[in-house]
Write a protein that holds these residues in place. Structure first.
Motif, PDB file in Angstrom:
ATOM      1  N   ASP B  14     -29.738  -4.003  -1.983  1.00  0.00           N
ATOM      2  CA  ASP B  14     -29.009  -4.183  -0.733  1.00  0.00           C
ATOM      3  C   ASP B  14     -28.951  -2.842  -0.004  1.00  0.00           C
ATOM      4  OD1 ASP B  14     -27.347  -4.758   1.326  1.00  0.00           O
ATOM      5  OD2 ASP B  14     -25.695  -5.557   0.099  1.00  0.00           O
ATOM      6  N   SER B  15     -29.932  -2.630   0.868  1.00  0.00           N
ATOM      7  CA  SER B  15     -30.045  -1.322   1.515  1.00  0.00           C
ATOM      8  C   SER B  15     -28.900  -1.074   2.498  1.00  0.00           C
ATOM      9  CB  SER B  15     -31.393  -1.201   2.219  1.00  0.00           C
ATOM     10  OG  SER B  15     -31.504  -2.208   3.208  1.00  0.00           O
ATOM     11  N   GLU B  16     -28.093  -2.089   2.721  1.00  0.00           N
ATOM     12  CA  GLU B  16     -26.897  -1.912   3.560  1.00  0.00           C
ATOM     13  C   GLU B  16     -25.860  -1.045   2.839  1.00  0.00           C
ATOM     14  OE1 GLU B  16     -26.221  -3.747   6.808  1.00  0.00           O
ATOM     15  OE2 GLU B  16     -28.378  -3.398   6.510  1.00  0.00           O
ATOM     16  N   VAL B  17     -25.886  -1.152   1.498  1.00  0.00           N
ATOM     17  CA  VAL B  17     -24.883  -0.407   0.741  1.00  0.00           C
ATOM     18  C   VAL B  17     -25.397   0.997   0.440  1.00  0.00           C
ATOM     19  CG1 VAL B  17     -23.443  -0.368  -1.332  1.00  0.00           C
ATOM     20  CG2 VAL B  17     -24.047  -2.560  -0.286  1.00  0.00           C
ATOM     21  N   LYS B  18     -24.930   1.947   1.248  1.00  0.00           N
ATOM     22  CA  LYS B  18     -25.333   3.343   1.059  1.00  0.00           C
ATOM     23  C   LYS B  18     -24.207   4.034   0.291  1.00  0.00           C
ATOM     24  CE  LYS B  18     -28.169   3.088   5.100  1.00  0.00           C
ATOM     25  NZ  LYS B  18     -29.335   2.377   4.539  1.00  0.00           N
ATOM     26  N   ILE B  19     -24.560   4.683  -0.802  1.00  0.00           N
ATOM     27  CA  ILE B  19     -23.508   5.265  -1.636  1.00  0.00           C
ATOM     28  C   ILE B  19     -23.475   6.791  -1.539  1.00  0.00           C
ATOM     29  CG2 ILE B  19     -22.444   5.273  -3.918  1.00  0.00           C
ATOM     30  CD1 ILE B  19     -23.923   2.649  -4.495  1.00  0.00           C
ATOM     31  N   LEU B  20     -24.603   7.422  -1.815  1.00  0.00           N
ATOM     32  CA  LEU B  20     -24.636   8.879  -1.637  1.00  0.00           C
ATOM     33  C   LEU B  20     -25.192   9.169  -0.247  1.00  0.00           C
ATOM     34  CD1 LEU B  20     -25.958  10.016  -5.145  1.00  0.00           C
ATOM     35  CD2 LEU B  20     -23.592   9.760  -4.357  1.00  0.00           C
TER      36      LEU B  20
END
Ligand SMILES: Nc1ncnc2c1ncn2[C@@H]1O[C@H](COP(=O)(O)OP(=O)(O)OP(=O)(O)O)[C@@H](O)[C@H]1O
Ligand SMILES: [Mg+2]
Lengths: 432, 253
Positions: B14-20
């Motif tokens: 899910d490339s929508e979820v950016k974490i770093l």
């Protein structure tokens, strides 16, 4: 779906054709009687068909065909044979024919052994109450006509009577010589009251084989049959183990199967006396063109008995594993403790596991449980191992062996389990 | 030792979820750094991305260990190169004995580095001594990895693994959580015993209590996938007293 009557007619026709091409072996009165009765059972039941409910997951055609298909002979020299390191009474069969030259003499304290061929020539033998009798009993409630075919036509096998605990295990070693040998082997084992024995079996029996083992374990007696089937890839075979346990009798049977185009192992167990205990376990590893079927039927026919079925299969690249396991608890079998678990580890998406666990209970005070699962390698566990520096292949092997461990733990003597574990390890190493 | 530059990662599925979102950090040999930050700020994700867990896609930036590109290596290669992660949630592995697991890991790393494998006898001697220091009894060594271990036992087992593997770069993800006072002392003693000019630590924690005995050289505050403030040990005390609100507001300003 084909109407029942028509299916039956086809099965009987197939049986008649097969029996017509065979002549009943000659022998003494007792065995001729057993063989004639068995042939009649085959004729009336017919041969199994893929359309039979009991053969839904396994196609029996290669087993019922008039002749064996050739199976490539495996070069055995890349690995020392299993159980070689154990002090044992070694009895060798080549293509399903007893090889006296290659075997130890048939003498072991506490044990009487004679070949089926020798016993068949006599008019009276202790085995007459068992030979074909347990097999016949095993025809209800489900038909197993290939076992009757074996009783009728097998001329090879051993009749083993254990009267007192022998100092070492009885080891049957199967070897192959001809590419298309078709073997029928029939063993009868009786363990007398209080005695305890281990039966080891290993090696590929033949390109195609049909094996029946009838076992009677008398009151307070113990028999642990441990078998390893492998490694020839093309082989096809069916085995039946019929075991009848008396009061407080114990059996822990284990089967390891590696490779094999079509193998079905049936175990039919009767707990006839109170407080008997039967464990039936198996570990299977299949890679590619592999079909392995474990079909187990345990009948609790007396109170306070215990049974455990533990089957584990690791499958990949199109390999198919089947488990049909039933626990039947008769009305009188109160306080039954029945357990059954079948699990598969599918190493890729092409592998398949088909399971049919069944309970049929007529007693009201029993403890019975069954479970069946199909899973993959746990990614968290795999990552944990790799994060500690264990290479992926080795990490997977550790997890696969851990998965199979629960079945191997069912083996009574850990020394045999260690030998089998090492075998499994080299099987995986060859593949990584 | 460890150099992280502008690291960006998102979930693979899910490339929508950016974490770093642009994390940079440099740890020199022998240094102990601490990372603190609110729940969900990406601390564990950072540790997973560095150790090579599947499921995260690095979209920008780099991470090197002694100059070697960590992100190009398999997890086992990173371990052999000297990276160690003490997991926030150590994994249970039924059927694999703790001892077998550790011996396999130690020898796999030695083999990967071209060193000689430890004999069974030598291994046993070393592990017994180290387990004793961490008060891990023989039974825990025999049992399957982490199966049936209490929270504190699992964390001590992580430190035992670290002690056996002697990594160069140790990342401890909340190794202090769930520990009672005595276990905390065992763990911090275990860490301090390993401190060495050639070994660095990155300690992820929410609490001052582990930092008291360990005494970090540098403390970072992480929020929403980035380091928002870096300072000395006093920064941890500030968090302990005032929480993150002021720091977050300061960073946003
Ligand atoms: N595999 C995943 N699937 C979905 N979301 C994920 C995944 N991994 C991380 N996240 C999300 O990314 C964010 C950062 O998670 P992470 O576990 O790194 O936080 P953390 O800083 O370690 O928090 P904590 O202090 O609670 O341990 C969270 O919002 C989390 O839900
Ligand atoms: Mg975390």
């Amino acid at each position: 779906m084909m109407p029942r009557a028509k299916l039956k007619a086809q099965k009987v026709e197939a049986a008649e054709a097969l029996l017509g091409a065979l002549t009943l072996p000659t022998g003494g009165a007792w065995i001729t009687k057993a063989r004639t009765a068995a042939a009649a059972r085959v004729a009336s039941m017919g041969l199994p068909s893929k359309r039979d409910e009991y053969w839904r997951y396994t196609d029996p055609r290669r087993l019922t065909a008039p002749a064996a298909e050739a199976a490539k002979l495996h070069a055995a020299d890349d690995e020392a044979p299993l159980f070689d390191g154990f002090d044992r009474l070694k009895l060798v069969f080549v293509d399903g024919v007893f090889d006296a030259q290659a075997s130890d003499t048939l003498a072991l304290s506490g044990v009487e052994i004679c070949t089926l061929a020798d016993a068949a020539r006599t008019d009276l033998h202790w085995a007459r109450d068992l030979f074909g009798a347990l097999e016949a009993r095993g025809q209800a409630p489900v038909e197993r006509s290939l076992a009757s075919l074996n009783t009728a036509h097998a001329t090879q096998g051993l009749l083993i009577r254990v009267t007192a605990t022998p100092p070492k295990p009885i080891a049957l070693v199967y070897r192959r010589s001809e590419a298309a040998a078709d073997a029928m082997v029939h063993h009868v084992i009786r363990v007398e009251s209080g005695a305890e024995a281990t039966l080891l079996e290993n090696g590929p029996m033949a390109a195609r084989f049909n094996q029946v083992t009838e076992i009677e374990i008398a009151a307070s007696a113990t028999l642990h049959p441990i078998r390893a089937q492998g490694r020839d890839h093309d082989r096809a075979g069916i085995t039946h183990l019929f075991a009848k346990l008396g009061a407080r009798a114990q059996q822990k049977s284990f089967n390891l199967s590696a490779n094999g185009a079509l193998i079905r192992n049936e175990a039919v167990i009767w707990l006839d006396g109170a407080e008997g205990s039967a464990h039936i376990a198996g570990a299977t590893v299949g890679d590619g063109a592999f079909h392995h079927d474990d079909t187990v039927f345990v009948t609790h026919g007396a109170p306070r008995c215990e049974s455990r079925q533990v089957f584990k299969k690791v499958l990949r690249r199109g390999a198919v594993g089947v488990f049909q396991g039933k626990i039947l608890v008769d009305q009188i079998a109160q306080l039954t403790d029945g357990y059954q678990i079948s699990q598969s580890l599918l190493l890729d998406e092409d592998a398949q596991f088909l399971a049919k666990p069944e309970l049929e209970i007529y007693a009201d005070d029993v403890k019975c449980s069954h479970g069946s699962t199909s899973g993959e390698i746990d990614q968290n566990q795999l990552f944990y191992l790799r994060a500690r520096g264990v290479p992926e292949d080795r990490a997977k092997m550790l997890l696969v062996l851990a998965f199979l461990a629960e079945a191997l733990e069912e083996i009574a003597d850990p020394a045999y389990a260690d030998d089998l574990r090492a075998r499994l390890e080299s099987w995986f190493k060859r593949r990584s | 030792m460890l150099e992280i530059k502008n690291l960006h990662c998102e979930l693979e599925d899910d490339s929508e979820v950016k974490i770093l979102k642009g994390l940079s950090l440099t740890i020199n040999p022998g240094e102990v750094h601490a990372i603190m930050g609110p729940n969900g700020s990406g601390k564990s994700t950072l540790s997973y991305v560095l150790s090579g867990r599947d499921g995260y896609a690095v979209t920008d930036g780099s991470a090197t260990l002694e100059g070697a590109d960590l992100l190009a290596m398999e997890p086992e290669e990173r371990a052999a190169a000297g990276l160690f992660l003490a997991f926030q949630y150590p994994v249970e592995i039924p059927g694999v004995g703790n001892m077998t697991f550790l011996r396999t890991a130690v020898n796999a790393q030695r083999k990967a580095r071209g060193e000689e494998e430890l004999s069974a006898g030598d291994f046993l001697k070393i592990i017994r001594a180290k387990a004793k220091e961490l008060q891990i009894d023989a039974d825990m060594l025999k049992r399957p990895v982490n199966v049936g271990f209490s929270g504190g036992e699992k964390k001590r087992n992580e430190i035992l693994q670290m002690a056996m593997l002697e990594p160069k770069m140790c990342i401890l993800d909340e190794t202090d959580s769930g520990l009672d006072v005595d276990a905390m002392k065992l763990v911090s003693d275990g860490v301090n015993a390993l401190r060495d000019a050639g070994r660095s630590f990155l300690v992820i924690t929410h609490y001052q209590r582990l930092l008291n005995p360990i005494k970090p050289d540098v403390v970072h505050i992480m929020s929403e996938g980035r380091i928002i403030k870096t300072g000395g040990p006093e920064l941890a005390l500030e968090v302990e007293e005032n929480g993150y609100a002021d720091l977050l507001a300061e960073a946003a300003a």
